[in-house]
Write an enzyme that holds these catalytic residues in place. Structure first.
Site, PDB file in Angstrom:
ATOM      1  N   HIS A   5       3.282   2.405  12.343  1.00 30.23           N
ATOM      2  CA  HIS A   5       3.878   3.732  12.180  1.00 30.23           C
ATOM      3  C   HIS A   5       3.124   4.807  12.964  1.00 30.23           C
ATOM      4  O   HIS A   5       3.636   5.909  13.161  1.00 30.23           O
ATOM      5  CB  HIS A   5       3.969   4.104  10.694  1.00 30.23           C
ATOM      6  CG  HIS A   5       2.688   4.562  10.073  1.00 30.23           C
ATOM      7  ND1 HIS A   5       1.884   3.739   9.309  1.00 30.23           N
ATOM      8  CD2 HIS A   5       2.053   5.765  10.093  1.00 30.23           C
ATOM      9  CE1 HIS A   5       0.833   4.411   8.886  1.00 30.23           C
ATOM     10  NE2 HIS A   5       0.907   5.651   9.346  1.00 30.23           N
ATOM     11  N   ASP A  24       3.212  -3.346   8.976  1.00 30.83           N
ATOM     12  CA  ASP A  24       2.807  -2.083   9.594  1.00 30.83           C
ATOM     13  C   ASP A  24       1.558  -2.250  10.465  1.00 30.83           C
ATOM     14  O   ASP A  24       0.564  -1.554  10.287  1.00 30.83           O
ATOM     15  CB  ASP A  24       2.569  -1.015   8.518  1.00 30.83           C
ATOM     16  CG  ASP A  24       2.549   0.396   9.099  1.00 30.83           C
ATOM     17  OD1 ASP A  24       2.850   0.549  10.294  1.00 30.83           O
ATOM     18  OD2 ASP A  24       2.220   1.338   8.359  1.00 30.83           O
ATOM     19  N   GLY A  26      -3.798  10.813   9.445  1.00 29.24           N
ATOM     20  CA  GLY A  26      -4.586  10.620  10.666  1.00 29.24           C
ATOM     21  C   GLY A  26      -5.568   9.475  10.552  1.00 29.24           C
ATOM     22  O   GLY A  26      -6.051   8.960  11.553  1.00 29.24           O
ATOM     23  N   ASN A  27      -5.889   9.076   9.306  1.00 27.50           N
ATOM     24  CA  ASN A  27      -6.737   7.904   9.105  1.00 27.50           C
ATOM     25  C   ASN A  27      -5.966   6.604   9.319  1.00 27.50           C
ATOM     26  O   ASN A  27      -6.566   5.529   9.443  1.00 27.50           O
ATOM     27  CB  ASN A  27      -7.325   7.879   7.690  1.00 27.50           C
ATOM     28  CG  ASN A  27      -8.601   8.670   7.560  1.00 27.50           C
ATOM     29  OD1 ASN A  27      -8.638   9.723   6.943  1.00 27.50           O
ATOM     30  ND2 ASN A  27      -9.684   8.164   8.148  1.00 27.50           N
ATOM     31  N   SER A  28      -4.637   6.689   9.327  1.00 22.75           N
ATOM     32  CA  SER A  28      -3.813   5.487   9.447  1.00 22.75           C
ATOM     33  C   SER A  28      -4.202   4.672  10.675  1.00 22.75           C
ATOM     34  O   SER A  28      -4.330   5.209  11.775  1.00 22.75           O
ATOM     35  CB  SER A  28      -2.333   5.869   9.546  1.00 22.75           C
ATOM     36  OG  SER A  28      -1.864   6.406   8.341  1.00 22.75           O
ATOM     37  N   LEU A  61      11.292 -20.597   4.495  1.00 22.96           N
ATOM     38  CA  LEU A  61      11.615 -21.677   3.571  1.00 22.96           C
ATOM     39  C   LEU A  61      13.108 -21.752   3.299  1.00 22.96           C
ATOM     40  O   LEU A  61      13.642 -22.828   3.071  1.00 22.96           O
ATOM     41  CB  LEU A  61      10.844 -21.477   2.262  1.00 22.96           C
ATOM     42  CG  LEU A  61      10.980 -22.550   1.184  1.00 22.96           C
ATOM     43  CD1 LEU A  61      10.553 -23.915   1.721  1.00 22.96           C
ATOM     44  CD2 LEU A  61      10.137 -22.179  -0.040  1.00 22.96           C
ATOM     45  N   GLY A  62      13.785 -20.609   3.288  1.00 25.57           N
ATOM     46  CA  GLY A  62      15.231 -20.616   3.073  1.00 25.57           C
ATOM     47  C   GLY A  62      15.630 -20.652   1.620  1.00 25.57           C
ATOM     48  O   GLY A  62      16.582 -21.357   1.239  1.00 25.57           O
ATOM     49  N   VAL A  63      14.900 -19.898   0.772  1.00 28.88           N
ATOM     50  CA  VAL A  63      15.275 -19.784  -0.636  1.00 28.88           C
ATOM     51  C   VAL A  63      15.264 -18.316  -1.035  1.00 28.88           C
ATOM     52  O   VAL A  63      14.589 -17.493  -0.421  1.00 28.88           O
ATOM     53  CB  VAL A  63      14.315 -20.566  -1.563  1.00 28.88           C
ATOM     54  CG1 VAL A  63      14.377 -22.047  -1.284  1.00 28.88           C
ATOM     55  CG2 VAL A  63      12.889 -20.040  -1.457  1.00 28.88           C
ATOM     56  N   ILE A  88      14.365 -16.032  -4.369  1.00 24.29           N
ATOM     57  CA  ILE A  88      13.542 -16.273  -5.563  1.00 24.29           C
ATOM     58  C   ILE A  88      13.560 -15.072  -6.495  1.00 24.29           C
ATOM     59  O   ILE A  88      13.947 -13.956  -6.110  1.00 24.29           O
ATOM     60  CB  ILE A  88      12.085 -16.591  -5.175  1.00 24.29           C
ATOM     61  CG1 ILE A  88      11.480 -15.434  -4.371  1.00 24.29           C
ATOM     62  CG2 ILE A  88      12.001 -17.897  -4.416  1.00 24.29           C
ATOM     63  CD1 ILE A  88      10.003 -15.582  -4.085  1.00 24.29           C
TER      64      ILE A  88
END
Length: 503
Positions: free
Chosen positions: A134, A164, A236-238, A293-295, A297
């Site tokens: 971001h 991110d 700004g710390n991001s 995995l295709g589930v 949950i």
């Protein structure tokens, strides 16, 4: 008399005095041990006298990120005024003089630049920089500014919006100061940490605090697993690093919780254990390649655990299996509870997506499941996660003839009819028992079951008419069970498990 009394008193108290003397000696010995032992314990937990040496050692690798995005400016429209008004010429002259035009014949406004500031850090002396996704967004001009004032243009190696993270590359005529990642899994709440970044554009700012908690879910994405810290983190710390006391990066500062916009002592960092595999994929491929995995949950609560004979609430309950996903040919089914994946425990449903995503595509893994109270292991070869593959395609058993309405568990139920299908806009291939009414004072209402939904299974067995539902509930009561596990579908066919008390 007085002398005798004094003599008797001395005689009587002498043994007590000797005992007191021995106790005092023992107490002194114990206190001596504590006095010598306590400094050792205190030194293991005490705060450092200063963070200055540590900050000096790593600051050179921490950078400021300046990201600029050029956006097309829109011409402002001249306010609509009645023809001939004395202000018409005034407004037209004002807008044209400022180069804003009147939306039709005025000169176009030049593109404007939107700037953002953030933080980052060098992980490779050749010029590899890590920051938050971001921070750079859709920027078309990114600069990395070093502590000595050097400013270098950066190119994007790869970025990941789900966690991110972004990886940049700069070209330098000399090796750059770099820092290494540490083991974030060894962190404990109460451990000292230090953050360095660019809050409010004030580069090179050092703050310190402790790890407040681990494994925080702030609902920012599917893989939330944040370190919480009270080290001051602000705008700004991001993208900046969170260091342990060995000068290793154990987190990437990403978010704050603040009603004021400033630090209130609740900041969040992506742990190194989550970030490192993603960074490696971005460096190698320019994109993420997560396991799939295709589930679909859902979490397991106490009532569901009891209905499934799990013993305790744990694991991830499979509520849907993608017909084209890896789970289908491996034999995973709706109603299975995944309790271990690739030898890693799945404590709740939030664990599974993180574990699967970090597992290499194409790897064959052992998946431990509990099916109808029995634990078993299936082998699954992972596919690659695709953003468009979010909904499972489920097939239901064929329906039998509808029956009359019945009531159970606070639910009024009916067999499937064309009239009910039209009334509730039910999907054409949806089969099961239609819920026509829900008692507002029932457990079913508390679990947000609604009229128009369809009961597909009871305790992992298909039902096609209300008699099936009531019979299975009676059977569960006869077995001494406390709850019934219903597989309920909404009108669009999306299913979920709901455990209802039958006591």
């Amino acid at each position: 008399m007085t002398q005798a009394t004094n003599a008797l008193a001395l005689s009587a108290t002498a043994p007590s005095q000797r005992r007191i003397g021995r106790l005092a000696a023992s107490f002194f010995a114990v206190m001596t041990f504590v006095a010598t032992a306590m400094p050792l314990a205190a030194s293991a937990r005490s705060a450092p006298e200063s963070f200055a040496d540590l900050a000096e050692e790593v600051t050179g690798a921490v950078v400021n990120i300046s990201a600029s995005t050029t956006v097309e400016a829109r011409n402002r429209t001249l306010p609509q005024l009645p023809p001939g008004t004395p202000f018409e010429d005034l407004f037209e002259e004002f807008f044209n003089r400022r180069g804003q035009g009147n939306g039709e014949s005025g000169p176009p406004r030049p593109p404007r630049s939107s700037n953002s500031l953030g933080s980052g850090f060098v992980i490779d002396p050749s010029g590899i920089v890590v920051t938050n996704n971001h921070v750079i967004g859709d920027a078309n001009d990114i600069s990395v500014i070093f502590s000595d004032g050097t400013r270098l243009k950066a190119e994007i190696v790869g970025k990941d919006s789900k966690v991110d993270l972004a990886v940049l590359r700069v070209k330098s005529d000399k090796p750059l100061k770099a820092v290494k990642f540490g083991d974030s899994d060894t962190l404990r709440p109460g451990d000292w940490v230090m953050a360095i970044g660019n809050p409010f554009g004030l580069g090179g700012s050092v703050t310190a605090g402790i790890v407040s908690a681990r494994g925080r879910n702030i609902e920012s994405g599917p893989y939330d697993n944040y370190i919480q810290t009270d080290a001051a983190i602000n705008k700004g710390n991001s993208g900046g690093p969170l260091f342990n006391m060995n000068g290793e990066v154990i987190g990437i500062n990403t978010a704050i919780l603040s009603p004021t916009g400033g630090s209130v002592g609740i900041g969040f960092a992506v742990p190194a254990s989550t970030a490192v595999p993603i960074i490696e994929q971005l460096r190698e491929f320019g994109e993420t390649r997560r396991g799939w995995l295709g589930v679909r949950i859902q979490n397991v609560d106490d009532a569901t655990a009891e209905a499934l004979s799990l013993g305790s609430a744990r694991g991830a309950l499979i509520a849907g299996v993608d017909e084209k996903g890896p789970a289908k040919p491996a034999g995973l089914e709706v109603g299975d509870v995944i309790v271990k994946f690739d030898n890693k425990d799945v404590k709740d449903s939030r664990d599974l997506p993180r574990i699967v995503a970090s597992t290499p595509v194409g790897k064959e893994v052992d998946v431990t499941i509990v099916r109808k109270g029995q634990e078993m292991t299936k082998k699954v070869t992972l596919g690659r996660l695709e953003d468009g593959e979010k909904q499972a395609s489920l097939q239901q058993p064929p329906a039998e003839a509808p029956t009359v309405t019945r009531q159970a568990l606070g639910l009024s139920m009916s067999g499937m009819t064309d009239e009910l299908r039209r009334r509730f806009s039910l999907k054409d291939d949806l089969k099961g028992v239609v819920i026509t009414r829900v008692d507002p004072n029932s457990s079913a209402s508390d679990k947000r079951i609604q009229a128009g939904e369809v009961i597909v299974e009871v305790n992992q067995e298909p039902v096609t008419n209300p008699a099936d539902v009531t019979k299975k509930i009676d059977d569960l009561k006869a077995q001494g069970r406390k709850s019934a596990l219903l597989l309920v579908a909404n009108p669009q066919g999306e299913v979920r498990f709901v455990a209802l008390s039958i006591e």
